[in-house]
Structures are given as structure tokens and as C-alpha cells.
Design a protein around this motif. Structure first.
Motif, short mmCIF file in Angstrom:
data_model
loop_
_atom_site.label_atom_id
_atom_site.label_comp_id
_atom_site.label_asym_id
_atom_site.label_seq_id
_atom_site.Cartn_x
_atom_site.Cartn_y
_atom_site.Cartn_z
N LEU A 77 0.81 -1.21 0.00
CA LEU A 77 0.00 0.00 0.00
C LEU A 77 0.85 1.26 0.00
O LEU A 77 1.94 1.28 0.53
N THR A 78 0.32 2.30 -0.59
CA THR A 78 0.95 3.63 -0.62
C THR A 78 -0.16 4.66 -0.51
O THR A 78 -1.25 4.46 -1.03
N THR A 79 0.11 5.75 0.18
CA THR A 79 -0.86 6.83 0.26
C THR A 79 -0.24 8.13 -0.24
O THR A 79 0.97 8.32 -0.13
N LYS A 82 0.25 12.74 3.39
CA LYS A 82 1.35 12.65 4.37
C LYS A 82 0.83 12.31 5.76
O LYS A 82 1.40 11.45 6.44
N ASP A 83 -0.24 12.95 6.20
CA ASP A 83 -0.75 12.68 7.54
C ASP A 83 -1.27 11.25 7.66
O ASP A 83 -1.10 10.60 8.70
N MET A 84 -1.85 10.72 6.60
CA MET A 84 -2.31 9.33 6.63
C MET A 84 -1.12 8.38 6.74
O MET A 84 -1.18 7.39 7.48
N LYS A 91 3.37 3.51 3.49
CA LYS A 91 4.37 4.32 2.79
C LYS A 91 3.75 5.53 2.14
O LYS A 91 2.66 5.48 1.58
N PHE A 92 4.46 6.67 2.21
CA PHE A 92 4.04 7.90 1.57
C PHE A 92 4.55 7.91 0.15
O PHE A 92 5.72 7.70 -0.12
N GLY A 93 3.67 8.16 -0.81
CA GLY A 93 4.04 8.18 -2.22
C GLY A 93 3.70 9.47 -2.90
O GLY A 93 3.64 9.55 -4.12
N GLY A 94 3.47 10.51 -2.12
CA GLY A 94 3.08 11.80 -2.69
C GLY A 94 4.24 12.75 -2.81
O GLY A 94 5.40 12.37 -2.68
N VAL A 95 3.92 13.98 -3.06
CA VAL A 95 4.90 15.06 -3.21
C VAL A 95 4.79 15.97 -2.00
O VAL A 95 3.69 16.34 -1.59
#
Length: 98
Positions: A77-79, A82-84, A91-95
Motif C-alpha cells: 500500500l501507498t498513500t 502525508k498525515d495518513m 508508505k508515503f508516495g506523494g509530493v
């Protein structure tokens, strides 16, 4: 993208229930709304929802290279939030905009 849309639809559909105004009478204490629920029909709809959700999870599991849903794990899984990521350990997958 499908996961995001699925998540957004669940949040949108559950919003009235959180406010004790569940239009189908499942998640409310209001007697006028609870009387709307048709047990036989609602139980079939719940069954359909759970089966469809399980099938979607199987598709996602296969997309991650697994041959069984039981092999799907948090590492798959990736979200993008950031807060999630911080709250859940996913794992964080954003910018990060700083």
C-alpha cells in the motif's frame, strides 16, 4: 486511481450516517429513518457489497504480483496523504510541498 475513487465514494456515501441522518436507516438512532430499512433487501445488498469489495481486493492483490489475497500486505500500500502515512504506517508516495 480506482482506489482513490472508491475511497471518495465511500466517504461521500457515509457522510449522512455520521450525522445520524442515514437515509437507509442502517446507521442511525432515529426511529423514522430506521423504519425504512428492508431487512431481506438490505442483507442482499450488503452481501453484494462485501463480495464486490473482496473481488476488488483480489484484483489489487494480483496487480501487486500476488496469487492470493492472503499474501497482500501493508507493504503493498501507498498513500498520497502525508498525515495518513504518519498515522497508519503506510508508505508515503506523494509530493511534499514545502
Amino acid at each position: 486511481m480506482q482506489i482513490l475513487l472508491f475511497r471518495q465514494s465511500v466517504v461521500w456515501e457515509c457522510a449522512p450516517a455520521i450525522l445520524n441522518n442515514c437515509p437507509v436507516g442502517i446507521a442511525t438512532q432515529r426511529e423514522d429513518l430506521r423504519s425504512r430499512i428492508i431487512i431481506d433487501q438490505s442483507s442482499k445488498q450488503l452481501q453484494n457489497y462485501l463480495e464486490a469489495t473482496t473481488e476488488l481486493m483480489k484484483v489489487l492483490s494480483r496487480a501487486c504480483g500476488h496469487d492470493s489475497l492472503s499474501k497482500f500486505s501493508i507493504d503493498d500500500l501507498t498513500t498520497f496523504k502525508k498525515d495518513m502515512a504518519e498515522l497508519s504506517g503506510i508508505k508515503f508516495g506523494g509530493v511534499i510541498n514545502e
